[in-house]
Design a protein around this motif. Structure first.
Motif, PDB file in Angstrom:
ATOM      1  N   SER A 321     -10.069   7.631  -8.433  1.00  0.00           N
ATOM      2  CA  SER A 321      -9.701   7.430  -7.020  1.00  0.00           C
ATOM      3  C   SER A 321      -9.608   5.947  -6.707  1.00  0.00           C
ATOM      4  N   ILE A 322     -10.545   5.162  -7.254  1.00  0.00           N
ATOM      5  CA  ILE A 322     -10.489   3.710  -7.030  1.00  0.00           C
ATOM      6  C   ILE A 322      -9.173   3.165  -7.552  1.00  0.00           C
ATOM      7  N   GLU A 323      -8.774   3.674  -8.728  1.00  0.00           N
ATOM      8  CA  GLU A 323      -7.517   3.204  -9.314  1.00  0.00           C
ATOM      9  C   GLU A 323      -6.343   3.518  -8.381  1.00  0.00           C
ATOM     10  N   ASN A 324      -6.332   4.762  -7.852  1.00  0.00           N
ATOM     11  CA  ASN A 324      -5.208   5.143  -6.996  1.00  0.00           C
ATOM     12  C   ASN A 324      -5.198   4.349  -5.701  1.00  0.00           C
ATOM     13  N   ILE A 325      -6.390   4.071  -5.169  1.00  0.00           N
ATOM     14  CA  ILE A 325      -6.455   3.231  -3.972  1.00  0.00           C
ATOM     15  C   ILE A 325      -5.880   1.856  -4.287  1.00  0.00           C
ATOM     16  N   GLY A 326      -6.197   1.366  -5.496  1.00  0.00           N
ATOM     17  CA  GLY A 326      -5.639   0.080  -5.917  1.00  0.00           C
ATOM     18  C   GLY A 326      -4.122   0.122  -5.920  1.00  0.00           C
ATOM     19  N   LEU A 327      -3.571   1.202  -6.468  1.00  0.00           N
ATOM     20  CA  LEU A 327      -2.101   1.311  -6.509  1.00  0.00           C
ATOM     21  C   LEU A 327      -1.531   1.328  -5.093  1.00  0.00           C
ATOM     22  N   LEU A 328      -2.215   2.040  -4.196  1.00  0.00           N
ATOM     23  CA  LEU A 328      -1.727   2.082  -2.812  1.00  0.00           C
ATOM     24  C   LEU A 328      -1.715   0.685  -2.211  1.00  0.00           C
ATOM     25  N   PHE A 329      -2.785  -0.078  -2.479  1.00  0.00           N
ATOM     26  CA  PHE A 329      -2.817  -1.431  -1.922  1.00  0.00           C
ATOM     27  C   PHE A 329      -1.756  -2.320  -2.570  1.00  0.00           C
ATOM     28  N   VAL A 330      -1.468  -2.081  -3.849  1.00  0.00           N
ATOM     29  CA  VAL A 330      -0.383  -2.829  -4.486  1.00  0.00           C
ATOM     30  C   VAL A 330       0.912  -2.593  -3.717  1.00  0.00           C
ATOM     31  N   GLY A 331       1.165  -1.317  -3.412  1.00  0.00           N
ATOM     32  CA  GLY A 331       2.387  -0.984  -2.680  1.00  0.00           C
ATOM     33  C   GLY A 331       2.402  -1.631  -1.301  1.00  0.00           C
ATOM     34  N   ILE A 332       1.253  -1.578  -0.614  1.00  0.00           N
ATOM     35  CA  ILE A 332       1.199  -2.175   0.727  1.00  0.00           C
ATOM     36  C   ILE A 332       1.441  -3.677   0.625  1.00  0.00           C
ATOM     37  N   GLY A 333       0.845  -4.298  -0.416  1.00  0.00           N
ATOM     38  CA  GLY A 333       1.049  -5.734  -0.597  1.00  0.00           C
ATOM     39  C   GLY A 333       2.516  -6.063  -0.807  1.00  0.00           C
ATOM     40  N   LEU A 334       3.174  -5.254  -1.640  1.00  0.00           N
ATOM     41  CA  LEU A 334       4.605  -5.491  -1.861  1.00  0.00           C
ATOM     42  C   LEU A 334       5.379  -5.356  -0.561  1.00  0.00           C
ATOM     43  N   ALA A 335       5.045  -4.290   0.186  1.00  0.00           N
ATOM     44  CA  ALA A 335       5.773  -4.059   1.439  1.00  0.00           C
ATOM     45  C   ALA A 335       5.570  -5.234   2.388  1.00  0.00           C
ATOM     46  N   LEU A 336       4.336  -5.751   2.450  1.00  0.00           N
ATOM     47  CA  LEU A 336       4.070  -6.888   3.336  1.00  0.00           C
ATOM     48  C   LEU A 336       4.867  -8.106   2.901  1.00  0.00           C
ATOM     49  N   THR A 337       4.931  -8.328   1.576  1.00  0.00           N
ATOM     50  CA  THR A 337       5.672  -9.488   1.087  1.00  0.00           C
ATOM     51  C   THR A 337       7.152  -9.376   1.441  1.00  0.00           C
ATOM     52  N   PHE A 338       7.720  -8.203   1.138  1.00  0.00           N
ATOM     53  CA  PHE A 338       9.144  -8.002   1.464  1.00  0.00           C
ATOM     54  C   PHE A 338       9.379  -8.172   2.952  1.00  0.00           C
ATOM     55  N   ASP A 339       8.463  -7.602   3.736  1.00  0.00           N
ATOM     56  CA  ASP A 339       8.616  -7.663   5.177  1.00  0.00           C
ATOM     57  C   ASP A 339       8.542  -9.116   5.651  1.00  0.00           C
ATOM     58  N   GLY A 340       7.648  -9.894   4.996  1.00  0.00           N
ATOM     59  CA  GLY A 340       7.521 -11.294   5.388  1.00  0.00           C
ATOM     60  C   GLY A 340       8.801 -12.077   5.135  1.00  0.00           C
ATOM     61  N   PHE A 341       9.602 -11.628   4.161  1.00  0.00           N
ATOM     62  CA  PHE A 341      10.868 -12.321   3.889  1.00  0.00           C
ATOM     63  C   PHE A 341      12.046 -11.596   4.510  1.00  0.00           C
ATOM     64  N   THR A 352       7.547   3.558   1.334  1.00  0.00           N
ATOM     65  CA  THR A 352       7.773   4.960   1.001  1.00  0.00           C
ATOM     66  C   THR A 352       6.942   5.338  -0.216  1.00  0.00           C
ATOM     67  N   ALA A 353       6.910   4.428  -1.207  1.00  0.00           N
ATOM     68  CA  ALA A 353       6.100   4.700  -2.397  1.00  0.00           C
ATOM     69  C   ALA A 353       4.644   4.883  -2.002  1.00  0.00           C
ATOM     70  N   VAL A 354       4.153   4.019  -1.098  1.00  0.00           N
ATOM     71  CA  VAL A 354       2.753   4.111  -0.679  1.00  0.00           C
ATOM     72  C   VAL A 354       2.484   5.449  -0.011  1.00  0.00           C
ATOM     73  N   LEU A 355       3.340   5.802   0.960  1.00  0.00           N
ATOM     74  CA  LEU A 355       3.094   7.036   1.722  1.00  0.00           C
ATOM     75  C   LEU A 355       3.204   8.249   0.806  1.00  0.00           C
ATOM     76  N   TYR A 356       4.190   8.202  -0.081  1.00  0.00           N
ATOM     77  CA  TYR A 356       4.373   9.308  -1.009  1.00  0.00           C
ATOM     78  C   TYR A 356       3.133   9.446  -1.893  1.00  0.00           C
ATOM     79  N   HIS A 357       2.614   8.295  -2.332  1.00  0.00           N
ATOM     80  CA  HIS A 357       1.452   8.361  -3.203  1.00  0.00           C
ATOM     81  C   HIS A 357       0.224   8.866  -2.454  1.00  0.00           C
ATOM     82  N   VAL A 418       6.724  10.682  -9.291  1.00  0.00           N
ATOM     83  CA  VAL A 418       7.703  10.219  -8.306  1.00  0.00           C
ATOM     84  C   VAL A 418       7.219   8.952  -7.623  1.00  0.00           C
ATOM     85  N   SER A 419       5.941   8.993  -7.173  1.00  0.00           N
ATOM     86  CA  SER A 419       5.495   7.841  -6.402  1.00  0.00           C
ATOM     87  C   SER A 419       5.302   6.629  -7.296  1.00  0.00           C
TER      88      SER A 419
END
Lengths: 681, 222
Positions: A321-341, A352-357, A418-419
């Motif tokens: 579960s810790i691993e999957n939470i990590g993956l979710l945060f990776v996705g959120i981090g990516l989304a924040l970076t893209f959003d920042g640019f 979408t990847a985050v929510l799907y996961h 998929v996610s």
């Protein structure tokens, strides 16, 4: 309230259903010890309520946000509730998973295990209701009340077997970290509120989320609010280094509770983090994304390498579960970076990847936890070293957990693939980022995510192989029995969700469109719809696409063809005999590869990550023993020093407490004199 | 304000001086029974000064305050205290933690501090009683000091009550008294506090066979 009476809105239905949960919980108190009544009547009703909540929330996806003000709470401080697409999505998760777990709990509850069933029923339903309220809350006050209620009710559920000191210790650790996290969240809301009294000027009261959306904090304060939210929600989600409660609390709790906590409660933290960072904060800086990405990446790697060396099946899942939470945060981090640019379409992809996961992890992790519950009841054993060969005795549990294991390992055509595929897809678009260093960093991160996925597969093979395959390692495993009917129904429901989420990604992504529209202003709905029902091509067909149904059909076809061919060409002559018995007679089930043995290569490769104490037998030991304890560095590097410092601090404070009234009076007196002196000067 | 106000001001100052003297007397008094008598005298002075302020300024609600003070601090509380002393049978001399001369010296320092503190405030206040603010604060601090230096429970409670006297006097001298509601509330608090503390006395004595609060040190959790 007037028009609410005229035509009930979706949020009114949801509130009524949440109330039903609470009433069911109270009904459990009427006859606490009556197992038939509590387990066979109340829990299935709770499952029905869960399904209804999922249904109503699903219908509300993509609709106009609805708000309602409850006349509860303090005077002049009513509870504001709001239902928008983001909360609706997480309510779908809550309802859908709760339906499965409640049905399972109906078959799982036994007499004489810890807390009385009726009391557990109350705690469980309060837990569910408080999670629903966390998702619906629209002001900081209601949110914190629901959040604390959730922490408390789950604490009591974790410690249902409170006679065991280990479990009490795990519960205490959980409660402690939950509260430290709650402080972070509270302070974050305080910063978001902005500190000035705007109630008069814009007609919204101060701590509502609507008010926070109107604030435009400058860079420093926005960063402070974001950092505090990351800390607070990270503590609840199990982000390293605030993860230590997770591998203690999950094994301590009864299996349906661990399933609920891992599948849904961790997601409420994700929900809160998304709510604060994408909805409430109007100022977003791109480098936050990089911080979250790195933290998430480290969490994912850390979780998975610890997951692979665990010898307790529930601890293994907790680290997973810790691993999957990590993956979710990776996705959120990516989304924040893209959003920042301002690359909104890519932010939408990562999100979408985050929510799907979130959906996927909720489905497969609850399934796996329920499977461990069934194994635990059948064998009274949690240690992998004493299980084995259970596929013969528990075929239902074994085949259903195979589904969960495959999904968790991220194999197509199941949902985990998929996610993770979407996540890796969003990594592939990062070369477009207008920043040199990130461009260099991201491929490394992508490789680390791939490595994580691979080791997760390894850990899952270990989980399934050691428990269900091979020979039973203990004799009493022969008495194991399969799960009961209700437990089977629950696991079939969750397994079915895993398959459905894997086979129909286009449909799911179309639903997620509403949420990403809300958070980053665009979605993938149109893009995936153009590809038709079968083909999943998140950004464009030329880049990458995935056709799960075709994939499934090919697998089935190849499988069927192999079966036919073997049947066709098999000669049918079988000779069963004691072959050349090279030591065969001395071989026992204990000689199979153990869970320690299976994890050994990883322990070797990642040895700096672990804190290992090994005890090896000498050459001439009469009764040789081998033992290895793998522990977490963070416990020794971070937690124990903090605990020692707190202990020393309290000792110094305790020196003030002399127990003499005169001294206490003197303290007040001196304080008074000093204050008087200060105000005079 | 009527024409005779200079005289009233002088009378109030005189009463304030008596109040301060009584505070010092309480600080140095060893016998509990005399302590109660001093407390009663303090209450009487307070009552008189409130009545004078009321007459001088025409603030009618202060008459009510004076009446409450008379009832509560001159009659009811001393009576309760006397009764307690009889029931508990504690007439012996009071032991102090610090010897009396030292306490008096500290008290003088406190009075100087209080006057120094009150100086800027009383310049701002427009009341005829403004010069007594320093004395009121000194009375509060002296009562506090008395609570600290006594080791028996009953003198500590008297110190607490005397501190309330000082606060009341400060309120009258700075702003012609507090609103009626607040004053009634405080009166009730003092009464209830007294009753509760009375119960405590019996409990403490039952537990330790003495009213020496040094025994309470054993209650500390190590």
């Amino acid at each position: 309230m007037q028009d609410a009476l005229a035509a009930p809105l979706a949020i009114d239905w949801l509130l009524a259903l949440v109330l039903c949960w609470l009433l069911l919980g109270l009904a459990g108190m009427v006859a606490q010890r009556n197992l038939r009544y509590v387990a066979r009547t109340l829990f299935p009703l709770g499952a029905a309520v869960g399904l209804a909540i999922a249904g109503v929330a699903f219908a509300a996806l993509g609709e106009v946000p609805e708000t309602v003000v409850l006349p509860l709470g303090l005077p002049d401080l009513p509870f504001h509730l709001r239902l928008d697409s983001l909360s609706a999505l997480f309510l779908v998760i809550l309802g859908g998973i709760a339906a499965g777990i409640s049905i399972y709990a109906a078959g799982y509850l036994r007499k004489g295990e810890g807390t009385a069933p009726g009391l557990q029923c109350l705690q469980y339903h309060i837990f569910l209701a408080s999670m629903a309220l966390v998702l619906l809350a629209d002001d900081a006050y209601a949110f914190m009340v629901a959040w604390e209620l959730m922490a408390l009710s789950s604490f009591f559920l974790v410690t249902s077997d409170h006679r065991n000191p280990e479990i009490r210790r795990a519960g205490y650790l959980y409660l402690l970290i939950a509260h430290i996290g709650a402080i972070g969240i509270l302070l974050s809301f305080g910063v978001l509120q902005g500190g000035n009294d705007m109630a008069a000027s814009n007609g919204v009261s101060d701590y509502t989320f609507a008010h926070m959306r109107m604030m435009h904090p400058d860079g420093f304060w926005a960063t402070a609010a974001f950092g505090l939210a990351l800390f607070g929600f990270g503590a609840k989600a199990g982000l390293v280094p605030l993860h230590v409660w997770l591998p203690e609390a999950h094994p301590a709790a009864p299996s349906p509770v661990s399933a609920m906590m891992s599948a849904v409660m961790l997601k409420t933290a994700i929900y809160g983090f998304l709510r604060v960072s994408f909805d409430l904060l109007q100022t977003r800086l791109w480098w936050w994304g990089v911080v979250v990405l790195m933290l998430g990446l480290f969490t994912a790697l850390f979780g998975v390498i610890f997951s692979a060396v665990q010898t307790d099946m529930k601890r293994l899942l907790a680290y997973s579960s810790i691993e999957n939470i990590g993956l979710l945060f990776v996705g959120i981090g990516l989304a924040l970076t893209f959003d920042g640019f301002d690359m909104t379409i890519l932010a939408a992809l990562a999100l979408t990847a985050v929510l799907y996961h979130c959906l996927n992890h909720a489905a497969f992790k609850s399934l796996l936890f329920l499977a461990t519950g069934a194994v635990l009841h059948a064998t009274k054993e949690r240690s992998l070293g004493k299980l084995g060969g259970l596929i013969h005795k528990m075929p239902w549990v074994a085949w259903l957990s195979l589904l969960g294991v495959l999904a968790s390992a991220g194999l197509p055509p199941l949902n985990g693939f998929v996610s993770e595929w979407l996540l890796l897809q969003s990594f592939l678009f990062t070369p477009g980022l207008p920043h040199g260093y990130i461009n260099m960093l991201i491929p490394v991160a992508a490789a680390a995510v791939a490595l994580t996925a691979a080791i997760a597969g390894y850990a899952m093979v270990k989980f399934f192989g050691i428990i269900f395959l091979g020979q039973p390692r203990e004799e009493r495993l022969a008495e194991a029995h399969d799960a009961g009917l209700l437990e089977r129904i629950a696991m079939i429901w969750l397994g079915g969700l895993c398959v459905a989420l894997g086979i129909f990604p286009v449909f799911v992504i179309e639903q997620l469109d509403a949420v990403t529209q809300l958070l980053v202003g665009t979605g993938l709905g149109a893009a995936v719809r153009s590809g038709g029902w079968l083909l999943l091509a998140p950004v464009s067909e030329n880049r990458a696409s995935y056709e799960p149904l075709v994939f499934l059909l090919v697998i089935l076809a190849v499988g069927a063809a192999t079966f036919m061919l073997v049947r066709r060409f098999w000669h049918g002559r079988v000779r069963i005999t004691g072959a050349w018995d090279c030591g065969w007679t001395l071989q026992s089930a204990r000689m199979q590869d153990t869970s320690e043995g299976f994890g050994q290569p990883l322990r070797q490769v990642f040895s700096p990550f672990y804190r290992m104490t090994r005890e090896e037998p000498g050459s001439f030991d009469k009764a040789p023993r081998y033992s290895i304890v793998v522990e977490d560095h963070f416990w020794y590097w971070l937690y124990l020093p903090v605990a020692r410092a707190a202990d020393m601090g309290t000792r110094m404070v305790a020196f003030l407490q002399q127990g003499r009234i005169s001294v206490y009076l003197l303290y007040s007196f001196v304080t008074l004199i000093v204050l008087l002196f200060l105000i005079r000067g | 304000m009527n024409a005779a106000s200079p005289y009233f001001g002088q009378i109030i100052n005189l009463l304030a001086a008596i109040l301060l003297l009584l505070s010092f007397a309480m600080l140095s008094q060893r016998r509990i029974l005399s302590l109660i008598d001093l407390f009663m005298a303090q209450g009487a002075v307070l009552c008189a000064s409130t009545a004078v302020v009321a007459y001088a300024t025409g603030q009618n609600h202060l008459y009510v305050s004076a009446g409450i003070t008379l009832l509560l601090k001159v009659m009811l509380l001393p009576w309760i205290l006397h009764r307690l002393i009889r029931r508990l049978n504690v007439k012996w001399d009071v032991e102090t933690l610090i010897n009396i001369p030292t306490t008096m010296l500290i008290g003088i320092v406190l009075v100087i501090f209080a006057f120094n503190l009150a100086l800027p405030i009383s310049q701002l206040a427009g009341t005829i009683t403004r010069s007594t603010l320093g004395i009121a604060m000194a009375a509060v601090l002296l009562a506090f000091l008395m609570m600290i230096t006594r080791s028996k429970a009953v003198p500590q409670v008297i110190g607490f009550l005397s501190m309330e006297n000082g606060l009341f006097f400060a309120a009258t001298s700075a702003t012609y008294g507090m609103p009626m509601v607040v004053e009634l509330g405080i009166a009730l608090d003092v009464l209830v506090g007294m009753v509760i503390l009375g119960v405590f006395f019996f409990q403490i004595r039952e537990q330790f066979d003495s009213l020496d609060i040094r025994h309470l040190e054993q209650l500390k959790d190590d």
